[in-house]
Design a protein around this motif. Structure first.
Motif, PDB file in Angstrom:
ATOM      1  N   LEU A 197     -20.489  20.588  26.395  1.00  0.00           N
ATOM      2  CA  LEU A 197     -20.329  19.296  25.720  1.00  0.00           C
ATOM      3  C   LEU A 197     -18.870  19.072  25.345  1.00  0.00           C
ATOM      4  N   ALA A 198     -18.228  20.105  24.780  1.00  0.00           N
ATOM      5  CA  ALA A 198     -16.814  19.978  24.419  1.00  0.00           C
ATOM      6  C   ALA A 198     -15.966  19.716  25.656  1.00  0.00           C
ATOM      7  N   HIS A 199     -16.279  20.397  26.760  1.00  0.00           N
ATOM      8  CA  HIS A 199     -15.532  20.194  28.006  1.00  0.00           C
ATOM      9  C   HIS A 199     -15.698  18.762  28.509  1.00  0.00           C
ATOM     10  N   SER A 200     -16.904  18.232  28.454  1.00  0.00           N
ATOM     11  CA  SER A 200     -17.144  16.859  28.894  1.00  0.00           C
ATOM     12  C   SER A 200     -16.366  15.861  28.038  1.00  0.00           C
ATOM     13  N   LEU A 201     -16.357  16.072  26.729  1.00  0.00           N
ATOM     14  CA  LEU A 201     -15.639  15.165  25.829  1.00  0.00           C
ATOM     15  C   LEU A 201     -14.124  15.248  26.053  1.00  0.00           C
ATOM     16  N   PHE A 202     -13.608  16.469  26.170  1.00  0.00           N
ATOM     17  CA  PHE A 202     -12.182  16.630  26.447  1.00  0.00           C
ATOM     18  C   PHE A 202     -11.816  15.979  27.786  1.00  0.00           C
ATOM     19  N   GLY A 203     -12.693  16.152  28.781  1.00  0.00           N
ATOM     20  CA  GLY A 203     -12.423  15.575  30.091  1.00  0.00           C
ATOM     21  C   GLY A 203     -12.311  14.063  30.053  1.00  0.00           C
ATOM     22  N   CYS A 204     -13.183  13.423  29.283  1.00  0.00           N
ATOM     23  CA  CYS A 204     -13.104  11.958  29.150  1.00  0.00           C
ATOM     24  C   CYS A 204     -11.837  11.546  28.405  1.00  0.00           C
ATOM     25  N   ALA A 205     -11.430  12.369  27.427  1.00  0.00           N
ATOM     26  CA  ALA A 205     -10.282  12.019  26.593  1.00  0.00           C
ATOM     27  C   ALA A 205      -8.949  12.220  27.296  1.00  0.00           C
ATOM     28  N   VAL A 206      -8.905  13.046  28.352  1.00  0.00           N
ATOM     29  CA  VAL A 206      -7.632  13.319  29.028  1.00  0.00           C
ATOM     30  C   VAL A 206      -6.984  12.041  29.523  1.00  0.00           C
ATOM     31  N   TYR A 207      -7.770  11.231  30.246  1.00  0.00           N
ATOM     32  CA  TYR A 207      -7.172  10.026  30.813  1.00  0.00           C
ATOM     33  C   TYR A 207      -6.916   8.969  29.745  1.00  0.00           C
ATOM     34  N   GLY A 208      -7.704   8.987  28.671  1.00  0.00           N
ATOM     35  CA  GLY A 208      -7.416   8.109  27.552  1.00  0.00           C
ATOM     36  C   GLY A 208      -6.088   8.462  26.904  1.00  0.00           C
ATOM     37  N   ALA A 209      -5.849   9.762  26.702  1.00  0.00           N
ATOM     38  CA  ALA A 209      -4.584  10.203  26.108  1.00  0.00           C
ATOM     39  C   ALA A 209      -3.410   9.901  27.033  1.00  0.00           C
ATOM     40  N   PHE A 210      -3.639  10.057  28.335  1.00  0.00           N
ATOM     41  CA  PHE A 210      -2.576   9.745  29.303  1.00  0.00           C
ATOM     42  C   PHE A 210      -2.254   8.251  29.274  1.00  0.00           C
ATOM     43  N   ALA A 211      -3.297   7.407  29.256  1.00  0.00           N
ATOM     44  CA  ALA A 211      -3.070   5.953  29.220  1.00  0.00           C
ATOM     45  C   ALA A 211      -2.349   5.550  27.942  1.00  0.00           C
ATOM     46  N   SER A 212      -2.682   6.195  26.836  1.00  0.00           N
ATOM     47  CA  SER A 212      -2.031   5.900  25.564  1.00  0.00           C
ATOM     48  C   SER A 212      -0.539   6.236  25.622  1.00  0.00           C
ATOM     49  N   LYS A 213      -0.218   7.407  26.184  1.00  0.00           N
ATOM     50  CA  LYS A 213       1.186   7.817  26.282  1.00  0.00           C
ATOM     51  C   LYS A 213       1.970   6.880  27.198  1.00  0.00           C
ATOM     52  N   VAL A 214       1.382   6.515  28.336  1.00  0.00           N
ATOM     53  CA  VAL A 214       2.064   5.609  29.261  1.00  0.00           C
ATOM     54  C   VAL A 214       2.301   4.243  28.612  1.00  0.00           C
ATOM     55  N   THR A 215       1.324   3.767  27.840  1.00  0.00           N
ATOM     56  CA  THR A 215       1.475   2.492  27.136  1.00  0.00           C
ATOM     57  C   THR A 215       2.663   2.538  26.182  1.00  0.00           C
ATOM     58  N   ILE A 216       2.804   3.638  25.470  1.00  0.00           N
ATOM     59  CA  ILE A 216       3.921   3.784  24.527  1.00  0.00           C
ATOM     60  C   ILE A 216       5.254   3.806  25.265  1.00  0.00           C
ATOM     61  N   VAL A 217       5.302   4.539  26.373  1.00  0.00           N
ATOM     62  CA  VAL A 217       6.539   4.638  27.158  1.00  0.00           C
ATOM     63  C   VAL A 217       6.939   3.276  27.716  1.00  0.00           C
ATOM     64  N   ARG A 218       5.959   2.523  28.218  1.00  0.00           N
ATOM     65  CA  ARG A 218       6.262   1.248  28.866  1.00  0.00           C
ATOM     66  C   ARG A 218       6.637   0.154  27.869  1.00  0.00           C
ATOM     67  N   LEU A 219       6.028   0.174  26.697  1.00  0.00           N
ATOM     68  CA  LEU A 219       6.317  -0.885  25.729  1.00  0.00           C
ATOM     69  C   LEU A 219       7.636  -0.657  24.985  1.00  0.00           C
ATOM     70  N   HIS A 220       8.055   0.614  24.830  1.00  0.00           N
ATOM     71  CA  HIS A 220       9.322   0.958  24.182  1.00  0.00           C
ATOM     72  C   HIS A 220       9.329   0.600  22.675  1.00  0.00           C
TER      73      HIS A 220
END
Length: 275
Positions: free
Chosen positions: A125-148
């Motif tokens: 269960l923890a692995h499944s939740l972490f797996g879903c969150a990986v791309y969410g965390a990546f999208a969040s970081k990219v959003t921050i980088v792009r917006l400046h």
């Protein structure tokens, strides 16, 4: 005539944090919804690994190594290291991040589109939740980088969150897998006991989803995640031990199936593998 100094970019207000938070939530939820299905039996690949599970673990380990390199170069970029920053650090940081993202794709393909979101144990269960969150965390970081122009602490925090989630995925998959006992089961086996019913074991094999991971002609299953049972032809003792305790990439079913069900499915596999 006095020169006009260029105005420094204005820092974004904290209200803009809603953008990366929304990206995190939306992408994580989308990954979870795409993974909301039963394990599928076909479409896996293993490249040069022994099976798709070890492929996932190997690629996840490579991603974590690159993530550690990302952490190191980020500290260099933010002047947290005692050395001057050469010009190559920034592009190497960007390209190592792109490579890490590319290496997650085979893992995501198997986890999201083939194995699906699962919760038979706390670890899974923890692995499944972490797996879903990986791309969410990546999208969040990219959003921050792009917006400046976010407050200075925001980008390092987002990067740290992404790193932590990656470690969570890796710890609940690769570290667990590499820590399993992969020694071969002894060839000798005891006769199938009288209190093990192979006919009932066929029902357990189907209801427990064994066919989504294993090929067994008698069950009309063609799973490619675990060993091909028709080729392996495991004995009763070997199946009983593996179903009860797990190991080598297979989860333990000792807490999900009764002792009688485990005896039955072991009898079913032992009497039908290879036929």
């Amino acid at each position: 005539m006095a020169e006009l100094a260029a105005a420094a970019p204005e820092q974004r207000s904290y209200r803009w944090l809603a953008a990366p938070l929304a990206a995190f939530a939306l992408v994580s939820l989308t990954a979870g919804l795409l993974a909301d299905h039963d394990p599928r039996s076909k479409g896996y690949f293993r490249l040069f690994f022994q099976d798709p599970i070890h492929l996932k673990a190997g690629f996840a380990t490579a991603v974590v190594v690159l993530a550690c390199f990302q952490l190191f170069t980020a500290a260099w970029i933010f002047r947290k290291l005692p050395w001057s920053k050469p010009a190559w650090v920034n592009p190497v940081h960007r390209w190592s991040g792109r490579l890490a993202f590319a290496l997650t794709l085979p893992v995501a393909y198997h986890c999201i589109f083939k194995l699906g979101f699962q919760d038979p144990s706390t670890r899974v269960l923890a692995h499944s939740l972490f797996g879903c969150a990986v791309y969410g965390a990546f999208a969040s970081k990219v959003t921050i980088v792009r917006l400046h122009n976010f407050p200075r602490w925001v980008l390092p925090t987002a990067g740290g969150l992404l790193f932590a989630v990656l470690i969570g995925v890796w710890w609940t998959s690769a570290v667990w897998l590499y820590g399993q006992d992969t020694t071969a089961a002894p060839a000798a086996t005891t006769p199938i006991p009288a209190n093990a019913d192979a006919a009932e074991g066929a029902k357990v094999f189907a209801s427990a989803g064994c066919g989504s991971c294993h090929t067994l002609s008698a069950a009309k299953s063609s799973g490619q995640v675990g060993p091909n049972l028709d080729n392996a032809k495991p004995g009763y003792d070997a199946v009983l031990a593996k179903v009860t305790d797990g190991g080598g990439g297979m989860p333990s079913f000792g807490g999900q199936l009764s002792e009688q069900q485990i005896r039955d499915v072991a009898a079913y596999v032992a009497t039908n593998a290879g036929k």
